[in-house]
Design a protein around this motif. Sequence first.
Motif, PDB file in Angstrom:
ATOM      1  N   LEU A 103      16.611 -21.690 -39.694  1.00  0.00           N
ATOM      2  CA  LEU A 103      17.188 -20.915 -40.065  1.00  0.00           C
ATOM      3  C   LEU A 103      15.557 -19.663 -40.669  1.00  0.00           C
ATOM      4  O   LEU A 103      15.532 -18.640 -40.213  1.00  0.00           O
ATOM      5  N   ALA A 114      15.467 -22.922 -34.874  1.00  0.00           N
ATOM      6  CA  ALA A 114      16.740 -23.442 -35.271  1.00  0.00           C
ATOM      7  C   ALA A 114      17.643 -23.678 -33.462  1.00  0.00           C
ATOM      8  O   ALA A 114      17.763 -24.680 -33.591  1.00  0.00           O
ATOM      9  N   ALA A 115      16.964 -23.407 -32.739  1.00  0.00           N
ATOM     10  CA  ALA A 115      17.668 -23.574 -31.424  1.00  0.00           C
ATOM     11  C   ALA A 115      16.833 -24.590 -31.056  1.00  0.00           C
ATOM     12  O   ALA A 115      18.573 -26.121 -30.225  1.00  0.00           O
ATOM     13  N   ALA A 160      19.066 -27.566 -33.034  1.00  0.00           N
ATOM     14  CA  ALA A 160      20.476 -27.211 -32.641  1.00  0.00           C
ATOM     15  C   ALA A 160      20.142 -28.356 -31.845  1.00  0.00           C
ATOM     16  O   ALA A 160      21.654 -29.144 -31.927  1.00  0.00           O
ATOM     17  N   LEU A 180      24.502 -26.012 -37.739  1.00  0.00           N
ATOM     18  CA  LEU A 180      24.631 -24.767 -39.008  1.00  0.00           C
ATOM     19  C   LEU A 180      26.004 -24.285 -38.970  1.00  0.00           C
ATOM     20  O   LEU A 180      26.579 -23.474 -37.781  1.00  0.00           O
ATOM     21  N   PRO A 233      27.475 -21.459 -40.493  1.00  0.00           N
ATOM     22  CA  PRO A 233      27.109 -20.535 -41.471  1.00  0.00           C
ATOM     23  C   PRO A 233      28.028 -20.011 -43.029  1.00  0.00           C
ATOM     24  O   PRO A 233      29.250 -19.688 -42.327  1.00  0.00           O
ATOM     25  N   MET A 282      30.172 -20.587 -27.212  1.00  0.00           N
ATOM     26  CA  MET A 282      29.094 -20.271 -27.358  1.00  0.00           C
ATOM     27  C   MET A 282      28.680 -21.405 -28.458  1.00  0.00           C
ATOM     28  O   MET A 282      26.964 -21.866 -28.592  1.00  0.00           O
ATOM     29  N   GLY A 283      28.888 -22.524 -29.259  1.00  0.00           N
ATOM     30  CA  GLY A 283      28.722 -23.160 -29.835  1.00  0.00           C
ATOM     31  C   GLY A 283      28.331 -24.615 -28.515  1.00  0.00           C
ATOM     32  O   GLY A 283      27.164 -25.152 -29.957  1.00  0.00           O
ATOM     33  N   TYR A 336      26.591 -24.139 -26.735  1.00  0.00           N
ATOM     34  CA  TYR A 336      25.196 -23.401 -25.516  1.00  0.00           C
ATOM     35  C   TYR A 336      24.368 -24.458 -25.260  1.00  0.00           C
ATOM     36  O   TYR A 336      24.114 -24.035 -23.762  1.00  0.00           O
ATOM     37  N   THR A 337      23.874 -25.395 -26.099  1.00  0.00           N
ATOM     38  CA  THR A 337      22.782 -26.180 -25.475  1.00  0.00           C
ATOM     39  C   THR A 337      23.337 -27.416 -25.233  1.00  0.00           C
ATOM     40  O   THR A 337      22.570 -28.052 -24.043  1.00  0.00           O
ATOM     41  N   LYS A 338      24.694 -27.780 -24.951  1.00  0.00           N
ATOM     42  CA  LYS A 338      25.241 -28.272 -23.353  1.00  0.00           C
ATOM     43  C   LYS A 338      25.849 -28.145 -22.238  1.00  0.00           C
ATOM     44  O   LYS A 338      25.600 -26.683 -21.523  1.00  0.00           O
ATOM     45  N   ARG A 371      33.340 -24.331 -33.596  1.00  0.00           N
ATOM     46  CA  ARG A 371      32.049 -23.962 -33.369  1.00  0.00           C
ATOM     47  C   ARG A 371      31.084 -24.683 -33.509  1.00  0.00           C
ATOM     48  O   ARG A 371      30.130 -25.084 -32.421  1.00  0.00           O
ATOM     49  N   LYS A 415      25.659 -17.162 -18.115  1.00  0.00           N
ATOM     50  CA  LYS A 415      25.625 -18.581 -19.903  1.00  0.00           C
ATOM     51  C   LYS A 415      24.527 -16.867 -20.633  1.00  0.00           C
ATOM     52  O   LYS A 415      24.389 -16.764 -21.370  1.00  0.00           O
ATOM     53  N   CYS A 428      23.930 -21.584 -32.750  1.00  0.00           N
ATOM     54  CA  CYS A 428      24.355 -21.726 -32.149  1.00  0.00           C
ATOM     55  C   CYS A 428      23.139 -22.453 -31.068  1.00  0.00           C
ATOM     56  O   CYS A 428      24.076 -23.024 -30.129  1.00  0.00           O
ATOM     57  N   GLY A 429      22.570 -22.206 -31.612  1.00  0.00           N
ATOM     58  CA  GLY A 429      21.260 -23.367 -30.665  1.00  0.00           C
ATOM     59  C   GLY A 429      21.046 -21.674 -29.312  1.00  0.00           C
ATOM     60  O   GLY A 429      19.840 -22.640 -28.690  1.00  0.00           O
TER      61      GLY A 429
END
Lengths: 233, 334
Positions: free
Chosen positions: A50, A70-71, A74, A80, A82, A99-100, A102-104, A146, B180, B198-199
């Motif tokens: 970040l 950061a993306a 994650a 993190l 925060p 949202m937590g 998000y990458t899944k 999250r 999304k 959150c990525g």
Amino acid sequence: MLDVSDIRIDYGGIAAVRGVSLYVKMGEIVTLIGANGAGKSSILAGICGLEKLSGGCVKFEGKDITGIGAARTAALGISLVPEGRRIFGKMSVLENLEMGGYTKSSLELKESLKDMLEVFPVLSERTAQHGGTLSGGEQQMLAIARGLMNRPKLLLLDEPSLGLSPIMEQIVFKIIREIRERGTTLLLVEQNANLALGVSDRAYIVGNGEITMTGKAALLLQDVNVRKSYLGG
Amino acid sequence: MLIKTSYGKFIYAVLFLAALALPFLAGGYQLGIASFVLIYLLLSLGLNVVIGFCGLLALGFAAFYGVGAYVTALLFPKLALPLLIASAIAGAALFGFFSGAPVLRLRGDYLAIVTLGFGEITRLFLKNMDWLTNGPKGISGIYPEVFLGLNLTDKKSAYLCCLAAVALCVFLLYRLKDSKIGRAWTAIREDEIAAASCGIDIKKLKILAFLIGAAMAGLGGFFFAVNQSFVDPNSFGFDESVLIVCMVVIGGIGSIPGVILGTFILVLLPELLRNFLGGFESYRMLFYGVLLVCMMLFRPQGILPDEGRKAELRPATEGIRDEEDSNVFEERSN
């Protein structure tokens, strides 16, 4: 697992972190304690991308993740939570959790969601409620949940007990132990040094942007200087 | 969301059918105004992606509109209709990308000021690059060639084409908002740091919002150029940007039905008032100013507010305040 060497962070010429090195082994709980403005939160922000580092390098599971943002950090498995919770106040509890993750993928998301509602029964009663209408303690639970939605290997927790009542603090630290038992490694920043050292394996003491002392948490709890400076005598 | 209710779908269907029937019932004057409603819908709905969905206050939106119109004006003799439309959209989107990429790290007021500057720079370029844009005199005689029997120089065909574009955009925007990407935008709007942890790739998503907004404005520019068969730099100035922002704010920032309503009001009202007050044109900006101030005072969420936005402007409930107060007290007494 995490290997931080000699990282530096400047805010417009003012050095907030001046050459900090630390490591976290898999399965550990490690805490950073220190006074306000010592640079603890900046260290966490630097690790997860970040904040831009002005020097040093961060390695995660042997891979150099310095400066990848950061993306991507994650996505690699570092979450993190925060400082000050930073819940999406106008989204529902469920949306916050989504949202937590998000990458899944949506399948993994569903599984994590089920898990989290099990671990945090308080949240399962309030999935439709707006995040901002939760109490402080519930918001902290939501923030941690999250962060966990991403199924991180390493969870960075910034001041989880901030602004909570003593009872709520106890509950949060109980959850921290549970998270470790479920197989997530934790790096913690905490003002409440007594509680934090109580759950940690090791700790670093941060002063003025540098590591001033490090060791086993149990030993630091006994140390005279540490007691005087951070534990209230 | 309005569209999820059958009531909302019904209203959209009635509106669409009325718009579809209009060119066969109304005269040239009404058709002209209706065409402008559609063109402005492309602009305001596009800006709504930037301001409403992603929370970026951009004030130079007319620049993208202008780029779309000028690309059309310059390329219409060389390209077939589908390619011409595609290049107007792509030109504006590219311009959005290149003007957005360097400035999107700025937040709030700073972004507003820089985008305002970009908007003015674009207008001045259009005005002064005589060799390309024919300067302040503008470019006239924009009559795109007939393509597969579709002749856009005919006002009715142009109107129906624009209506189809607007309907498609509205449908896609609803899908986008619930996707999304749409939810990531909401997260960025609420809290950038939380969103980043959150990525969510904040920079990429902000640029995407700019790109989509600019692309819609480019499409609006295409229809404007074809509708007027003439473009000049003054159509894409600061006034125009402010007007589009007003449409978004008055209707309800982030709300698709709200922005549609705001656009209707701000295009139709001056026309209605023109009949009653001859000199209304000169008071237009004053009117927008007063309208905006009144909206902010009495209904800041807009006429048809977005659900999420409504919550943002609602004060926290008493229970939470109490708890926050007691936390402060605890910290003090420690």
